[in-house]
Structures are given as structure tokens and as C-alpha cells.
Design a protein around this motif. Structure first.
Motif, PDB file in Angstrom:
ATOM      1  N   UNK A  50       0.820  -1.221   0.000  1.00  0.00           N
ATOM      2  CA  UNK A  50       0.000   0.000   0.000  1.00  0.00           C
ATOM      3  C   UNK A  50       0.847   1.262   0.000  1.00  0.00           C
ATOM      4  N   UNK A  51       2.161   1.112  -0.224  1.00  0.00           N
ATOM      5  CA  UNK A  51       3.046   2.293  -0.238  1.00  0.00           C
ATOM      6  C   UNK A  51       2.882   3.087  -1.531  1.00  0.00           C
ATOM      7  N   UNK A  52       2.437   2.408  -2.575  1.00  0.00           N
ATOM      8  CA  UNK A  52       2.127   3.079  -3.840  1.00  0.00           C
ATOM      9  C   UNK A  52       0.627   2.833  -4.054  1.00  0.00           C
ATOM     10  N   UNK A  53      -0.206   3.771  -3.684  1.00  0.00           N
ATOM     11  CA  UNK A  53      -1.649   3.497  -3.643  1.00  0.00           C
ATOM     12  C   UNK A  53      -2.224   3.091  -4.992  1.00  0.00           C
ATOM     13  N   UNK A  54      -2.992   2.013  -4.978  1.00  0.00           N
ATOM     14  CA  UNK A  54      -3.673   1.544  -6.199  1.00  0.00           C
ATOM     15  C   UNK A  54      -5.134   1.246  -5.849  1.00  0.00           C
ATOM     16  N   UNK A  55      -5.936   1.028  -6.876  1.00  0.00           N
ATOM     17  CA  UNK A  55      -7.355   0.722  -6.674  1.00  0.00           C
ATOM     18  C   UNK A  55      -7.544  -0.587  -5.918  1.00  0.00           C
ATOM     19  N   UNK A  56      -8.568  -0.647  -5.118  1.00  0.00           N
ATOM     20  CA  UNK A  56      -8.931  -1.899  -4.452  1.00  0.00           C
ATOM     21  C   UNK A  56      -9.221  -2.956  -5.534  1.00  0.00           C
ATOM     22  N   UNK A  57      -8.665  -4.162  -5.376  1.00  0.00           N
ATOM     23  CA  UNK A  57      -8.920  -5.220  -6.355  1.00  0.00           C
ATOM     24  C   UNK A  57      -7.928  -5.257  -7.502  1.00  0.00           C
ATOM     25  N   UNK A  58      -6.985  -4.296  -7.528  1.00  0.00           N
ATOM     26  CA  UNK A  58      -5.980  -4.275  -8.600  1.00  0.00           C
ATOM     27  C   UNK A  58      -5.246  -5.606  -8.652  1.00  0.00           C
ATOM     28  N   UNK A  59      -5.077  -6.163  -9.831  1.00  0.00           N
ATOM     29  CA  UNK A  59      -4.292  -7.394  -9.989  1.00  0.00           C
ATOM     30  C   UNK A  59      -2.818  -7.007  -9.965  1.00  0.00           C
ATOM     31  N   UNK A  60      -2.062  -7.645  -9.072  1.00  0.00           N
ATOM     32  CA  UNK A  60      -0.663  -7.281  -8.852  1.00  0.00           C
ATOM     33  C   UNK A  60       0.271  -7.975  -9.841  1.00  0.00           C
ATOM     34  N   UNK A  61       1.526  -7.619  -9.764  1.00  0.00           N
ATOM     35  CA  UNK A  61       2.670  -8.207 -10.467  1.00  0.00           C
ATOM     36  C   UNK A  61       2.882  -7.575 -11.848  1.00  0.00           C
ATOM     37  N   UNK A  62       3.995  -6.837 -11.929  1.00  0.00           N
ATOM     38  CA  UNK A  62       4.341  -6.135 -13.178  1.00  0.00           C
ATOM     39  C   UNK A  62       4.801  -7.073 -14.276  1.00  0.00           C
ATOM     40  N   UNK A  63       5.499  -8.137 -13.889  1.00  0.00           N
ATOM     41  CA  UNK A  63       6.208  -8.947 -14.885  1.00  0.00           C
ATOM     42  C   UNK A  63       5.568 -10.317 -15.035  1.00  0.00           C
ATOM     43  N   UNK A  64       5.177 -10.651 -16.248  1.00  0.00           N
ATOM     44  CA  UNK A  64       4.598 -11.983 -16.471  1.00  0.00           C
ATOM     45  C   UNK A  64       5.076 -12.574 -17.785  1.00  0.00           C
ATOM     46  N   UNK A  98       6.890   8.115 -22.321  1.00  0.00           N
ATOM     47  CA  UNK A  98       5.763   9.043 -22.422  1.00  0.00           C
ATOM     48  C   UNK A  98       5.291   9.588 -21.080  1.00  0.00           C
ATOM     49  N   UNK A  99       5.669   8.927 -19.993  1.00  0.00           N
ATOM     50  CA  UNK A  99       5.162   9.297 -18.669  1.00  0.00           C
ATOM     51  C   UNK A  99       6.275   9.200 -17.637  1.00  0.00           C
ATOM     52  N   UNK A 100       6.161  10.008 -16.561  1.00  0.00           N
ATOM     53  CA  UNK A 100       7.139   9.894 -15.473  1.00  0.00           C
ATOM     54  C   UNK A 100       6.502   9.245 -14.249  1.00  0.00           C
ATOM     55  N   UNK A 101       5.380   8.571 -14.434  1.00  0.00           N
ATOM     56  CA  UNK A 101       4.691   7.942 -13.299  1.00  0.00           C
ATOM     57  C   UNK A 101       4.415   6.467 -13.627  1.00  0.00           C
ATOM     58  N   UNK A 102       3.804   5.771 -12.659  1.00  0.00           N
ATOM     59  CA  UNK A 102       3.447   4.373 -12.875  1.00  0.00           C
ATOM     60  C   UNK A 102       1.950   4.223 -13.211  1.00  0.00           C
ATOM     61  N   UNK A 103       1.341   5.339 -13.659  1.00  0.00           N
ATOM     62  CA  UNK A 103      -0.098   5.316 -13.949  1.00  0.00           C
ATOM     63  C   UNK A 103      -0.440   4.317 -15.044  1.00  0.00           C
ATOM     64  N   UNK A 104       0.525   4.050 -15.930  1.00  0.00           N
ATOM     65  CA  UNK A 104       0.289   3.093 -17.018  1.00  0.00           C
ATOM     66  C   UNK A 104       1.301   1.945 -16.925  1.00  0.00           C
ATOM     67  N   UNK A 105       1.561   1.514 -15.691  1.00  0.00           N
ATOM     68  CA  UNK A 105       2.430   0.357 -15.470  1.00  0.00           C
ATOM     69  C   UNK A 105       1.572  -0.791 -14.954  1.00  0.00           C
ATOM     70  N   UNK A 106       1.804  -1.986 -15.515  1.00  0.00           N
ATOM     71  CA  UNK A 106       1.029  -3.139 -15.073  1.00  0.00           C
ATOM     72  C   UNK A 106       1.406  -3.498 -13.630  1.00  0.00           C
ATOM     73  N   UNK A 107       0.404  -3.948 -12.876  1.00  0.00           N
ATOM     74  CA  UNK A 107       0.640  -4.266 -11.457  1.00  0.00           C
ATOM     75  C   UNK A 107       0.686  -3.021 -10.606  1.00  0.00           C
ATOM     76  N   UNK A 108       0.334  -1.884 -11.187  1.00  0.00           N
ATOM     77  CA  UNK A 108       0.301  -0.613 -10.451  1.00  0.00           C
ATOM     78  C   UNK A 108      -0.912   0.174 -10.938  1.00  0.00           C
ATOM     79  N   UNK A 109      -0.716   1.099 -11.899  1.00  0.00           N
ATOM     80  CA  UNK A 109      -1.863   1.839 -12.424  1.00  0.00           C
ATOM     81  C   UNK A 109      -2.779   0.969 -13.286  1.00  0.00           C
ATOM     82  N   UNK A 110      -2.248  -0.120 -13.806  1.00  0.00           N
ATOM     83  CA  UNK A 110      -3.027  -1.060 -14.640  1.00  0.00           C
ATOM     84  C   UNK A 110      -2.968  -2.443 -13.997  1.00  0.00           C
TER      85      UNK A 110
END
Ligand SMILES: NC(=O)c1ccc[n+]([C@@H]2O[C@H](COP(=O)([O-])OP(=O)(O)OC[C@H]3O[C@@H](n4cnc5c(N)ncnc54)[C@H](OP(=O)(O)O)[C@@H]3O)[C@@H](O)[C@H]2O)c1
Length: 335
Positions: A50-64, A98-110
Motif C-alpha cells: 500500500x506504499x504506492x496506492x492503487x485501486x482496491x482489487x488491482x491485480x498485482x505483479x508487473x512482470x509476467x 511518455x510518462x514519469x509515473x506508474x499510472x500506465x504500469x502493469x501491477x500498479x496503475x493497470x
């Protein structure tokens, strides 16, 4: 379908192995991928806590990594049955990020890859290195690519140069392995003599215990005949940066990738300027960087170091192992 989901307010005890709907049939430009493995990164751990706030129910893990089960129309470069691996920034094909945030990173904003099957744009994936297992491939999108980009894309390392790698985590061990394959001499720091021995076993030329030697830059200078290293892969951040600056040669480069010792701190600007060093921050890399790295891996004798692999449903134990700091290299989960 089983999925590893974030549950507010975060924390490992709140992690949920829940159920999500099957993602269905791929539309134009999309592929359906059965996920076989994910790897754990510090980023995933921070999201889980929860240190990088995401939506409740977000599917975790960036790398698959997984296998293509079905394809929509207008997909080129892939076929059903191909083994593919995700990219950290799905929208970053090439050029500047294109971005300096994790808003479009899987396991975070996505939603991420801690799920049995996904349907996503084909551009969110690349092929995996030849003959690699899917767990091995899953170590690449974050840790592997960050190390590759620090050393090769941005660092332009050459044979005979000296490289300093801090710690023995996922990024650091990849950096050690890549730097050796590129012909560099590598110094590794660690809190553990046992881990340093393992690093030497992987080809590290020297190890320095940063717990026992607080001013470890002195040891690095001694090992480099007073000159300092050409490049540092800085995984620890503000707590180690002053030592990294001292340990780097005049005109050398420090690639800041990690913040293990804190999110901000004091930089000895005069020392950095006086030594005419380049301090560069990077965040993973583009799909194009990943394709270049995988092409290189297909020509190299390198396999990632996976310290432990857990079944998907034991993700909490996997995170606890990461939290303990006992790991060396990467930790994976298999679906
Ligand atoms: N910028 C990017 O693109 C990017 C990409 C990936 C990761 N990162 C960041 O890079 C850092 C490392 O990530 P990771 O996935 O490799 O983490 P990790 O696998 O959890 O590695 C952590 C390791 O770092 C070492 N460490 C901790 N404190 C240290 C210190 N003061 N000095 C030297 N080493 C220290 C420890 O090694 P020993 O046990 O040997 O002491 C520890 O095992 C994290 O901050 C992560 O968020 C950034």
C-alpha cells in the motif's frame, strides 16, 4: 480465474487470491496469453504494502510470461503457441518515456500479471529468449531490463572497464552478469560475506562487505588502483550515493536506479561536480530496449539467478522471503 489482488489498505496479510472473470476473446491487435510465471520486484512489494496506492482489487505483479492461446486480427510478429513476456511500460515503444509515473504500469496503475490468463494488446509483449523457461523470462521486464539499460543503453560499457554493483538483489545480480558478459571488471557490495562468495562464483572480480566497511568507497578505490570505477549501478539511493560518488572515477557515470535507503536525501553536489561525473536516473526501459536486450541474450551464455520459486497461491510467502532480504537474485511465482 484466480488472481492476486490488492486489498485496501494494503499489507501482506490483506493480499487476496480472488476470482476474476475470464478476459474472453482477443479483439483486433490483441492476444490472449496464458500466464505461467511472474517475478517479484521491489515495486510489486511496495504496491502490495500500500506504499504506492492503487485501486482496491488491482491485480498485482508487473512482470509476467506465458504462451499465446489466441490472437485477434491485425496482430503481426506473433503466432499462437509463441512464448511471450510482458513489458514494464506498455505504452513506451521507443524514444523517450511518455510518462514519469506508474499510472500506465502493469501491477500498479493497470492490472498486472498475477492472474491465470490475460487479453492485452500484442504490443505489450515481446518474445522470450530462446530456450529460456517462462519463469526465467519473467525476470526480464523490470530487473533484467533495468540492469541492461543502466550498463549498455545508457552506460555504453566497454571491455576492460570497472563496474560497481550495489547489493545482490534482482537488479544487481543481472547487472553483475551483464557487465561480465560485456568484458567489464565487476565489484559487488553486500551486507553478507556468503552472498559475496556467491557473487564471486558468478564471476564478480571483488566483493566488499558494506556492513563491515562503512566507508566502502575506500575499498573500491584500492581495488581500482586509486582511479575509481567507470560506472555504478546505484540501487540503494541517498544513503549510498555519497560513497558511490567517491568510488567513481573522474568523468565516470552513476546510474541511479533504486531508492532502497530512502526516497530523498542530500547529494554531495560539489564532489559530483568536481569529479565531473554524470548522475543519471533511469526507470526500466522501452519495448525497443527489451527487444535489444533479448536479442543480446540470444547471443550470450547467461541465465538469470532465481533464488526461489513459489506456487502462485503462496505469493505471501514469496513476498515474505523478499522482505527478509535473504534472497540472492530473483524470486518467482509459477501459475
Ligand atoms: N529505476 C528502475 O527502473 C528500477 C527497476 C527495478 C528496481 N528498481 C529499484 O532498485 C532497487 C533494487 O531493486 P531489486 O528489485 O533489485 O531489489 P531486491 O531484489 O529486493 O534487492 C535488495 C538488495 O539490495 C541490497 N541493499 C539493500 N540496502 C543496501 C545498501 N544500503 N547498500 C547496498 N545494497 C543494499 C541488499 O543486498 P545484500 O543483501 O547483498 O546486502 C538487498 O538484498 C529498489 O529500490 C527498486 O525499487 C528500480
Amino acid at each position: 480465474m484466480k488472481a492476486i489482488q490488492y486489498r485496501s489498505p494494503g499489507g501482506l496479510s490483506n493480499l487476496n487470491i480472488g476470482q476474476t472473470e475470464d478476459p474472453g476473446v482477443p479483439a483486433a491487435g490483441e492476444i490472449r496469453v496464458k500466464i505461467h510465471a511472474c517475478s517479484l520486484n521491489r515495486h510489486d512489494y511496495n504496491v502490495a504494502l500500500g506504499l504506492l496506492p492503487v485501486e482496491n482489487g488491482r491485480i498485482l505483479m508487473s512482470d509476467g510470461a506465458g504462451i499465446i492461446e489466441a490472437m485477434g486480427s491485425e496482430v503481426s510478429g506473433f503466432a499462437i503457441g509463441d512464448r511471450v513476456v510482458s513489458t514494464f511500460f506498455p505504452d513506451w515503444g521507443q524514444g523517450d518515456a511518455p510518462l514519469a509515473t506508474f499510472a500506465r504500469t502493469t501491477g500498479d496503475g493497470l492490472d498486472g500479471y498475477g492472474v491465470e490468463t490475460v487479453v492485452r494488446s500484442a504490443n505489450w509483449f515481446t518474445h522470450v529468449p530462446r530456450d529460456w523457461s517462462l519463469a526465467e523470462a519473467a525476470t526480464l521486464p523490470t530487473a533484467g531490463l533495468t540492469a541492461w539499460r543502466a550498463l549498455v543503453t545508457e552506460g555504453h560499457i566497454r571491455a576492460g572497464q570497472d563496474v560497481l554493483v550495489l547489493g545482490t538483489g534482482g537488479v544487481a545480480i543481472f547487472a553483475l552478469q551483464f557487465a561480465k558478459r560485456m568484458g567489464a571488471r565487476v565489484i559487488v557490495t553486500s551486507s553478507s560475506d556468503e552472498k559475496l562468495e556467491r557473487a564471486v562464483g558468478l564471476g564478480a572480480d571483488f566483493g566488499v562487505n558494506y556492513r563491515r566497511q562503512e566507508n566502502w568507497s575506500e575499498a573500491v578505490l584500492e581495488l581500482t588502483e586509486g582511479r575509481g570505477v567507470d560506472l555504478v549501478v546505484e540501487t540503494a539511493g541517498p544513503g549510498t550515493l555519497p560513497q558511490s560518488i567517491k568510488a567513481t572515477r573522474i568523468g565516470g557515470r552513476i546510474v541511479l536506479v533504486g531508492v532502497l535507503t530512502g526516497l530523498s536525501g542530500q547529494v554531495p553536489t560539489l564532489a559530483l561536480m568536481g569529479r565531473q561525473q554524470t548522475l543519471q536516473g533511469i526507470t526500466v526501459g522501452s519495448r525497443c530496449h527489451q527487444i535489444e536486450m533479448i536479442r543480446a541474450l540470444n547471443a550470450m551464455d547467461l541465465r538469470p539467478v532465481i533464488d526461489a520459486t513459489y506456487p502462485f497461491t503462496r505469493i505471501v510467502e514469496a513476498f515474505q522471503f523478499q522482505e527478509s532480504g535473504r534472497h540472492f537474485g530473483k524470486i518467482c511465482i509459477e501459475c
